[in-house]
Design an enzyme around this catalytic site. Sequence first.
Site, PDB file in Angstrom:
ATOM      1  N   GLU A 262       0.883  -1.176   0.000  1.00 18.48           N
ATOM      2  CA  GLU A 262       0.000   0.000   0.000  1.00 18.48           C
ATOM      3  C   GLU A 262       0.913   1.217   0.000  1.00 18.48           C
ATOM      4  O   GLU A 262       1.372   1.666   1.046  1.00 18.48           O
ATOM      5  CB  GLU A 262      -0.883   0.002   1.260  1.00 18.48           C
ATOM      6  CG  GLU A 262      -1.840  -1.165   1.356  1.00 18.48           C
ATOM      7  CD  GLU A 262      -3.032  -1.040   0.418  1.00 18.48           C
ATOM      8  OE1 GLU A 262      -3.258   0.040  -0.155  1.00 18.48           O
ATOM      9  OE2 GLU A 262      -3.748  -2.044   0.261  1.00 18.48           O
ATOM     10  N   CYS A 296      -2.313   9.282   2.179  1.00 17.97           N
ATOM     11  CA  CYS A 296      -1.981   8.684   0.879  1.00 17.97           C
ATOM     12  C   CYS A 296      -3.012   9.111  -0.159  1.00 17.97           C
ATOM     13  O   CYS A 296      -2.719   9.166  -1.348  1.00 17.97           O
ATOM     14  CB  CYS A 296      -1.923   7.166   1.002  1.00 17.97           C
ATOM     15  SG  CYS A 296      -3.392   6.459   1.735  1.00 17.97           S
TER      16      CYS A 296
HETATM   17  P1  NAD Z   1       8.096   5.289   4.795  1.00 14.85           P
HETATM   18  O1  NAD Z   1       8.205   4.531   3.525  1.00 14.85           O
HETATM   19  O2  NAD Z   1       9.194   6.194   5.170  1.00 14.85           O
HETATM   20  O3  NAD Z   1       7.944   4.251   6.029  1.00 14.85           O
HETATM   21  C1  NAD Z   1       6.873   3.351   6.116  1.00 14.85           C
HETATM   22  C2  NAD Z   1       7.248   2.198   7.029  1.00 14.85           C
HETATM   23  O4  NAD Z   1       8.243   1.407   6.395  1.00 14.85           O
HETATM   24  C3  NAD Z   1       7.864   2.633   8.363  1.00 14.85           C
HETATM   25  O5  NAD Z   1       7.450   1.757   9.380  1.00 14.85           O
HETATM   26  C4  NAD Z   1       9.351   2.494   8.106  1.00 14.85           C
HETATM   27  O6  NAD Z   1      10.116   2.297   9.268  1.00 14.85           O
HETATM   28  C5  NAD Z   1       9.360   1.246   7.227  1.00 14.85           C
HETATM   29  N1  NAD Z   1      10.511   1.105   6.330  1.00 14.85           N
HETATM   30  C6  NAD Z   1      11.017   2.036   5.501  1.00 14.85           C
HETATM   31  N2  NAD Z   1      12.039   1.517   4.804  1.00 14.85           N
HETATM   32  C7  NAD Z   1      12.154   0.227   5.197  1.00 14.85           C
HETATM   33  C8  NAD Z   1      13.031  -0.835   4.842  1.00 14.85           C
HETATM   34  N3  NAD Z   1      14.013  -0.664   3.960  1.00 14.85           N
HETATM   35  N4  NAD Z   1      12.862  -2.033   5.436  1.00 14.85           N
HETATM   36  C9  NAD Z   1      11.864  -2.216   6.325  1.00 14.85           C
HETATM   37  N5  NAD Z   1      11.024  -1.244   6.722  1.00 14.85           N
HETATM   38  C10 NAD Z   1      11.174  -0.046   6.159  1.00 14.85           C
HETATM   39  O7  NAD Z   1       6.683   6.046   4.749  1.00 14.85           O
HETATM   40  P2  NAD Z   1       6.108   7.162   5.741  1.00 14.85           P
HETATM   41  O8  NAD Z   1       6.819   8.444   5.503  1.00 14.85           O
HETATM   42  O9  NAD Z   1       6.014   6.619   7.116  1.00 14.85           O
HETATM   43  O10 NAD Z   1       4.612   7.278   5.195  1.00 14.85           O
HETATM   44  C11 NAD Z   1       4.243   8.058   4.104  1.00 14.85           C
HETATM   45  C12 NAD Z   1       4.091   7.225   2.855  1.00 14.85           C
HETATM   46  O11 NAD Z   1       3.192   6.152   3.066  1.00 14.85           O
HETATM   47  C13 NAD Z   1       3.483   8.042   1.726  1.00 14.85           C
HETATM   48  O12 NAD Z   1       4.105   7.704   0.521  1.00 14.85           O
HETATM   49  C14 NAD Z   1       2.025   7.618   1.740  1.00 14.85           C
HETATM   50  O13 NAD Z   1       1.342   7.832   0.530  1.00 14.85           O
HETATM   51  C15 NAD Z   1       2.170   6.157   2.058  1.00 14.85           C
HETATM   52  N6  NAD Z   1       0.919   5.607   2.589  1.00 14.85           N
HETATM   53  C16 NAD Z   1       0.215   4.771   1.791  1.00 14.85           C
HETATM   54  C17 NAD Z   1      -1.003   4.278   2.232  1.00 14.85           C
HETATM   55  C18 NAD Z   1      -1.831   3.366   1.367  1.00 14.85           C
HETATM   56  O14 NAD Z   1      -2.712   2.703   1.907  1.00 14.85           O
HETATM   57  N7  NAD Z   1      -1.607   3.296   0.068  1.00 14.85           N
HETATM   58  C19 NAD Z   1      -1.481   4.622   3.509  1.00 14.85           C
HETATM   59  C20 NAD Z   1      -0.713   5.469   4.300  1.00 14.85           C
HETATM   60  C21 NAD Z   1       0.491   5.969   3.826  1.00 14.85           C
END
Ligand code: NAD
Length: 511
Positions: A262, A296
Amino acid sequence: MNFLDELYLENKMSGTSTGTTWLSGKSKKHLLVSSPVDGETFAHIRKATVENYEEVLGQANKAFPVWRSLPAPRRGEIVRQIGLRLRDFKLPLGTLIAYETGKTLQEGLGEVQEVIDICDYCVGQSRMLYGMTTVSERPDHRLFEQYHPLGIAAIITAFNFPMALWGWNAMIAAICGNVTIWKPSSRAPVSAIALQKIVARVLEQNDLPEGIFSLIIGDRDTIGERILEDGRIPLVSFTGSAVAGRVTAGKVGRRLGKTILELGGNNGIIITEHADLKLAVPAVVFGAVGTSGQRCTTTRRLFIHESRYEEVKAHLCRAYARLKIGNPLLEANHMGPLIDKNAVKAYQKAVKNISKQGGTIIFGGNVLKGDEYPSQCYVEPTLAEVADHLPIVREETFAPILYLIKYKGGVEQAIALNNEVDQGLSSAIFSTNHNQIETFLSAKGSDCGIANVNLGTSGAEIGGAFGGEKDTGGGRECGSDAWKNYMRRQTVTINYGTTLPLAQGIRFDIE
Ligand code: NAD
């Protein structure tokens, strides 16, 4: 702060739990959590070590056979109790979300309500994990499908919905018979600890073992990436940016694990010449500035028919001028801060790029300064007039920046603009013209996972499957038949006859 006491949260806490037990570990590493509302550090969380991780995995492995052997409606009963307990704590939980992420109290309460709703939904769904029955081509044979739990489901979540994303995943995974390990965002971990404490009480009251619902807060390299590479975890449900989603897909894919992805959106609304602006304007404003542009499904691109362009622009400038920005815990404010200073930097960079690339900021564009904005994370909601082809328009800047784009010609033109970005999450059209609406919804219409008519791009209901196409990852969560993603499908053929006919009429005689 009362809400922290009401949720039994302390200043110093472990970030790892196997259910009711919090692991202390030897880790000296702490995560300092500060609020974007006032900049105060309000929690120190001990990060998980590799030993803690192994303990969590071990307990989850032991719990799985116990949990899967409970009848699904009994698992639904546990989820029902979680929902009841959430009702009792709705106000402090909603307040915590607002304080930790900077979204408004209304939105924080709405998020808790969403978890309550998904609990209720899952109680019913726990009695409907049905498979299809079909006909066999062979005589005296029966053919059907059934679904079984997968095992351990890891849930990795983004900061912006620090409770709902867990609810969408963990409650469905649980009724399906899986045990879950939740790794929340390090930018909103206290909400996760509060939820875990609520779940722990239900586990205790029902005398359930450790390992059914686990929480692990730790570094990306020690914990996050370990989850992705761990063959003991058959399913990783990942919510976050497309960049991190690609890493997830690569690492889990290499070991042929399952993922639900997602990822980011770049959502557009089309306002045609036939739009009712009484509906369109408030929907656009809420979509663009709600959660400070950090959903998102936030509205980022607005395609306005040239005949309505100046009118819409004037409406939006008036509405933006009335928006109150400030402490999101105060009901009067429409918008709070961004999550942290890095998010502010990304906002400033985007604002600069808009001008550099030839766009024009027509409202906002500044970081807010002064005593009312103590954390330095408050920014002005921003409107920019741009040409569609600017590179910045194609990026998801996680901030309240709305691009106004004029289109000429028919609705097909606007749909083409909507579809030309890499992301494919949410989309909407405002029109009273039947032909335009149906074109938008047809196979040649919006290419997004969500297509709305006369309502905005954000604020999905839990009953539908939620997710998007292209760079948004293709995953589906929440309602409809999304539960199937948390189970393994088995096709069963039973021969109740006295001969052994082979499929496709193949003959194989050994006598
Ligand atoms: P992010 O990608 O920085 O982090 C998301 C999660 O992934 C966190 O828990 C982070 O610690 C983990 N993570 C990041 N890199 C990782 C790796 N290499 N290995 C394992 N875990 C890892 O995102 P964010 O800044 O927290 O959230 C914003 C983003 O999330 C935006 O792009 C938003 O659109 C998206 N989002 C999507 C949805 C959806 O349902 N499509 C919902 C909410 C947010």
